[in-house]
Every structure is written in C-alpha cells, then in structure tokens.
Design a protein around this motif. Structure first.
Motif, short mmCIF file in Angstrom:
data_model
loop_
_atom_site.label_atom_id
_atom_site.label_comp_id
_atom_site.label_asym_id
_atom_site.label_seq_id
_atom_site.Cartn_x
_atom_site.Cartn_y
_atom_site.Cartn_z
N UNK A 93 0.96 -1.21 -0.19
CA UNK A 93 0.02 0.08 -0.11
C UNK A 93 0.88 1.36 -0.17
N UNK A 94 0.24 2.34 -0.17
CA UNK A 94 0.95 3.71 -0.21
C UNK A 94 1.41 4.11 1.14
N UNK A 95 2.50 4.98 1.25
CA UNK A 95 2.84 5.30 2.35
C UNK A 95 3.22 6.89 2.27
N UNK A 96 3.36 7.66 3.29
CA UNK A 96 3.77 9.08 3.37
C UNK A 96 4.71 9.54 4.29
N UNK A 97 5.74 10.09 3.76
CA UNK A 97 6.84 10.43 4.87
C UNK A 97 7.27 11.96 4.87
N UNK A 98 7.39 12.46 5.81
CA UNK A 98 7.74 13.92 6.15
C UNK A 98 8.43 14.44 7.07
N UNK A 141 0.78 5.39 6.61
CA UNK A 141 0.67 4.32 5.32
C UNK A 141 -0.67 3.48 5.76
N UNK A 142 -1.08 3.08 4.55
CA UNK A 142 -2.08 2.29 4.46
C UNK A 142 -2.14 0.96 3.83
N UNK A 143 -2.27 -0.23 4.46
CA UNK A 143 -1.41 -1.43 3.94
C UNK A 143 -2.76 -2.36 3.72
N UNK A 144 -2.91 -2.97 2.52
CA UNK A 144 -4.04 -4.03 2.36
C UNK A 144 -3.28 -5.35 2.22
N UNK A 145 -4.05 -6.19 2.83
CA UNK A 145 -3.54 -7.79 2.60
C UNK A 145 -3.98 -8.19 1.08
N UNK A 146 -3.18 -8.80 0.34
CA UNK A 146 -3.55 -9.25 -1.02
C UNK A 146 -3.56 -10.65 -1.24
N UNK A 198 -4.50 -2.51 7.33
CA UNK A 198 -3.80 -1.56 8.44
C UNK A 198 -3.50 -0.26 8.09
N UNK A 199 -3.78 0.52 9.19
CA UNK A 199 -3.53 1.94 9.19
C UNK A 199 -2.14 2.16 9.96
N UNK A 200 -1.24 2.75 9.75
CA UNK A 200 -0.27 3.12 10.55
C UNK A 200 0.21 4.61 10.59
N UNK A 201 0.85 5.08 11.94
CA UNK A 201 0.94 6.35 11.91
C UNK A 201 2.16 6.50 12.92
N UNK A 202 3.07 7.48 12.56
CA UNK A 202 4.17 7.55 13.53
C UNK A 202 4.56 9.09 13.51
#
Length: 235
Positions: free
Chosen positions: A193-198, A213-218, A226-230
């Motif tokens: 899935x896509x991720x974004x960093x800054x 990031x937003x990750x999909x099991x395929x 799954x959604x992850x944030x840091x």
C-alpha cells in the motif's frame, strides 16, 4: 573486500528469512532506516490500527531513545493494546538498539542492524528480534528493506522461530512530503500500500518526522487493512 563481505552477509540473511521461518501477528509496523545521528535523542509515538473480518486491533507505543555512540542507539518503549473487551491497557515493554554498520554513502549501499527484546506485561512471554537494515539511493528515490528473525519463548507462549520482511520505495519529492510504496511479508500475509513520509527541521539538530501508511493484505480474499501512523521528534 569489505564490500563483498557485506553483500554476502546481506544475501545470506535475506535468503534465510525468505525460505526458513515465517511470521504472524502484527506484521505492519515501522520500516527502519540504518542511520544513527551523533548525540541523537528522540521521542517517538506510533499507532497501528488493523481492521479484519474478526474486528479491529489497535496498538500504540511510546518510546524514548538516545545515542550511545556515533553509530549505535538504544530506545525503550511502552506498548499499549486494546483487549477483547474494548479496554486499552499496557501490554508489553520493549528495549531496542540500532547499529549503523557502515558510514553513510561510503559503499554501494548503507547497512545497519536492529536488535529488540520484548516482555509481555503480566505474563511469561518474551520475544527477541535481530535483523538487517538496508538502504540504497537512486537519484531522488530511496529503497529501504528490513529482514528480521524473531524468537518467541516463555510459559505463556508457544516457543517458535518467525521471520518478517518490510520494504519501502520512497521518492524524495520534498523534505516535508515524500510518497512511498510499502510492502510487508509474514506468514499468510502479503501486504502492500501507499505510504507518506515528511520531515520538518527546527533550529539546530531538532526535527520532527512523520509517517503514515495504509496497507492492504492481498494474498487472502478476506478483509485485512492496516493503518499506521508515527511521529518522531529528535532533539
């Protein structure tokens, strides 16, 4: 000579991870970079929300870390998770160390190592992790890969070996916005899935990093997102 040794070690380790053990549980997490800043100190918060057909799994962690040397850091975490009754409470403690193995930019790629030890709260269950951290730059594009071997043991957990693989292909468009594609692999799990960093720099060595990031099991037909944030503040 050292270049060839590093390449052989990396290829061997990734081969072991790919063909021996497999991982389960919360596969989606941070993709680690192999770099250490001298005199580094950091405060970190991470959130992971995993939605499946069985419900939602929510976990957060708060960590404080600092550099021991110019090439090694140590960080301690308190991990909280939501239980089956919907209550959010302390679930585990973790101690983590990163080692920058080579000087950045000196060889064909930058390599580091990660070591973790986790103790589950109120139960006899432990988890130790060791892994390689790899990063290679191609112009404004960065490829980061993590390969981990995990050992679980204790009276309240099944003794077993596991493995995980994480990868991130990032385009450094701007310092504050860098789009990426992320891949996570474990037992019966292949997520992408896509991720974004800054990154925002303040005065001196102070800077704030953020990731999402937003990750999909395929690999399975069921629902698994799954959604992850840091957030990471270095000072």
């Amino acid at each position: 000579m050292r270049n060839n040794v590093l390449l052989a070690l990396l290829v061997s380790f990734f081969g072991i991870v790919a063909f021996s053990a497999k991982a389960d549980g919360m596969v989606v997490d941070k993709v680690y970079h192999p770099y250490v800043l001298p005199l580094e100190r950091e405060l970190e918060w991470r959130l992971l929300s995993r939605q499946t057909e069985q419900g939602n799994v929510l976990a957060q962690r708060l960590g404080l870390g600092w550099s021991l040397t110019e090439t090694m850091t140590i960080e301690g975490y308190a991990i909280g998770e939501r239980d089956d009754e919907g209550n959010f409470d302390l679930a585990a403690y973790e101690l983590e160390s990163r080692w920058q193995f080579v000087e950045q930019g000196r060889y064909w790629a930058d390599i580091g190592m990660l070591f973790e030890l986790e103790k589950r709260h109120k139960v006899d269950a432990y988890e130790a992790t060791a892994g390689f951290l790899f990063e290679k730059e191609f112009g404004r594009t960065s490829l980061t890969m993590n390969a981990f071997l995990v050992r679980e043991w204790g009276k309240d957990i099944e003794d077993e070996w596991e493995s995980e693989f994480r990868a991130q292909l990032r385009y450094r468009l701007y310092s504050a916005f860098q789009p990426a594609i992320e891949v996570y692999v474990g037992e019966d799990f292949f997520g992408v899935g896509p991720g974004f960093i800054g990154l925002h720099r303040f005065e001196g060595q102070k800077q704030l990093k953020w990731e999402a990031g937003f990750i999909s099991e395929i690999s399975q037909s069921g629902k698994d997102h799954s959604f992850r944030l840091a957030l990471e503040f270095e000072f």
